[in-house]
Write an enzyme that holds these catalytic residues in place. Structure first.
Site, PDB file in Angstrom:
ATOM      1  N   HIS A  54       0.852  -1.193   0.000  1.00 55.85           N
ATOM      2  CA  HIS A  54       0.000   0.000   0.000  1.00 55.85           C
ATOM      3  C   HIS A  54       0.883   1.235   0.000  1.00 55.85           C
ATOM      4  O   HIS A  54       2.048   1.190   0.417  1.00 55.85           O
ATOM      5  CB  HIS A  54      -0.903   0.003   1.223  1.00 55.85           C
ATOM      6  CG  HIS A  54      -1.962  -1.052   1.185  1.00 55.85           C
ATOM      7  ND1 HIS A  54      -3.038  -1.043   2.038  1.00 55.85           N
ATOM      8  CD2 HIS A  54      -2.119  -2.147   0.394  1.00 55.85           C
ATOM      9  CE1 HIS A  54      -3.814  -2.075   1.783  1.00 55.85           C
ATOM     10  NE2 HIS A  54      -3.274  -2.769   0.788  1.00 55.85           N
ATOM     11  N   GLU A  56       1.056   3.871   1.873  1.00 57.50           N
ATOM     12  CA  GLU A  56       1.631   4.252   3.168  1.00 57.50           C
ATOM     13  C   GLU A  56       2.853   3.405   3.516  1.00 57.50           C
ATOM     14  O   GLU A  56       3.873   3.927   3.983  1.00 57.50           O
ATOM     15  CB  GLU A  56       0.589   4.105   4.293  1.00 57.50           C
ATOM     16  CG  GLU A  56      -0.653   4.952   4.098  1.00 57.50           C
ATOM     17  CD  GLU A  56      -1.807   4.229   3.420  1.00 57.50           C
ATOM     18  OE1 GLU A  56      -2.964   4.547   3.742  1.00 57.50           O
ATOM     19  OE2 GLU A  56      -1.555   3.345   2.559  1.00 57.50           O
ATOM     20  N   CYS A  90      -6.175   1.738   5.600  1.00 57.32           N
ATOM     21  CA  CYS A  90      -6.820   0.480   5.963  1.00 57.32           C
ATOM     22  C   CYS A  90      -6.363   0.077   7.368  1.00 57.32           C
ATOM     23  O   CYS A  90      -5.482   0.711   7.959  1.00 57.32           O
ATOM     24  CB  CYS A  90      -6.470  -0.610   4.951  1.00 57.32           C
ATOM     25  SG  CYS A  90      -4.751  -1.166   5.046  1.00 57.32           S
ATOM     26  N   CYS A  93      -2.549  -0.545   7.530  1.00 64.34           N
ATOM     27  CA  CYS A  93      -1.736   0.672   7.479  1.00 64.34           C
ATOM     28  C   CYS A  93      -1.944   1.541   8.712  1.00 64.34           C
ATOM     29  O   CYS A  93      -0.987   2.119   9.243  1.00 64.34           O
ATOM     30  CB  CYS A  93      -2.040   1.453   6.208  1.00 64.34           C
ATOM     31  SG  CYS A  93      -1.481   0.605   4.712  1.00 64.34           S
TER      32      CYS A  93
END
Length: 187
Positions: A54, A56, A90, A93
């Site tokens: 992801h 992040e 999410c 993260c």
């Protein structure tokens, strides 16, 4: 919208556009410290065939790999750093951000399926933790634009996407909805 937050969110939106152009779920982010972007990234899950890539986490990896950005070992290396991301982090993260001691998070739209900052689970501050400090997360910055990027992505067939949708569905007859309604109330 505060002009400073808007400036950083526009940079995150550029990264989300890059993700969309690369056939990734269009999420982009920038990490800001002392008024300077220290890292920016986009989703790379399809490209790397790794569901943990992801935006992040991609940016956190680049921060941690750069000795000038993390010159001394610290329990919370992001304690003086702010994250701007196009979609609510999410649960995975949001948890990583808490463990890294992020100062605060500003995001575009809510993540009603996997949101870790309150939409699904409040990993950032609602769940108690014995050691990791909570952080504030504020949504709504460039919300409509972030939603439209997601809609543009999900209306396509996304034939490269192995991690973006559990069951591929034919989208040949879908029409892009351009009206964005208000957020639904959360329990």
């Amino acid at each position: 919208m505060d002009s400073v937050h808007g400036q950083w969110m526009r940079e995150a939106m550029v990264m989300a556009e890059e993700a969309l152009a690369a056939s990734e779920v269009p999420v982009g982010c920038v990490f800001v410290r002392d008024g300077v972007i220290i890292a920016k990234a986009r989703n790379r899950t399809n490209e790397l065939r790794n569901a943990t890539r992801h935006a992040e986490l991609e940016a956190i990896d680049s921060i941690m790999a750069d000795g000038s950005l993390t010159p001394e070992i610290s329990e919370y290396p992001l304690s003086n750093t702010t994250l701007y991301v196009t979609v609510e982090p999410c649960i995975m993260c949001a948890s990583a951000l808490r463990q890294m001691g992020i100062k605060e998070v500003f995001y575009g739209c809510a993540n009603d399926r996997f949101g870790g900052c309150g939409s699904v689970l409040g990993v950032n501050e609602r769940l108690p933790h014995p050691t990791h400090p909570s952080y504030s997360a504020t949504g709504g910055y460039y919300r409509e634009e972030a939603i439209m990027l997601l809609r543009r992505f999900y209306i396509t067939e996304n034939t490269n996407g192995i991690f973006s949708s559990p069951i591929p569905k034919s989208k040949a007859n879908r029409v892009l909805k351009t009206i964005v309604g208000p957020d639904l109330p959360r329990p």
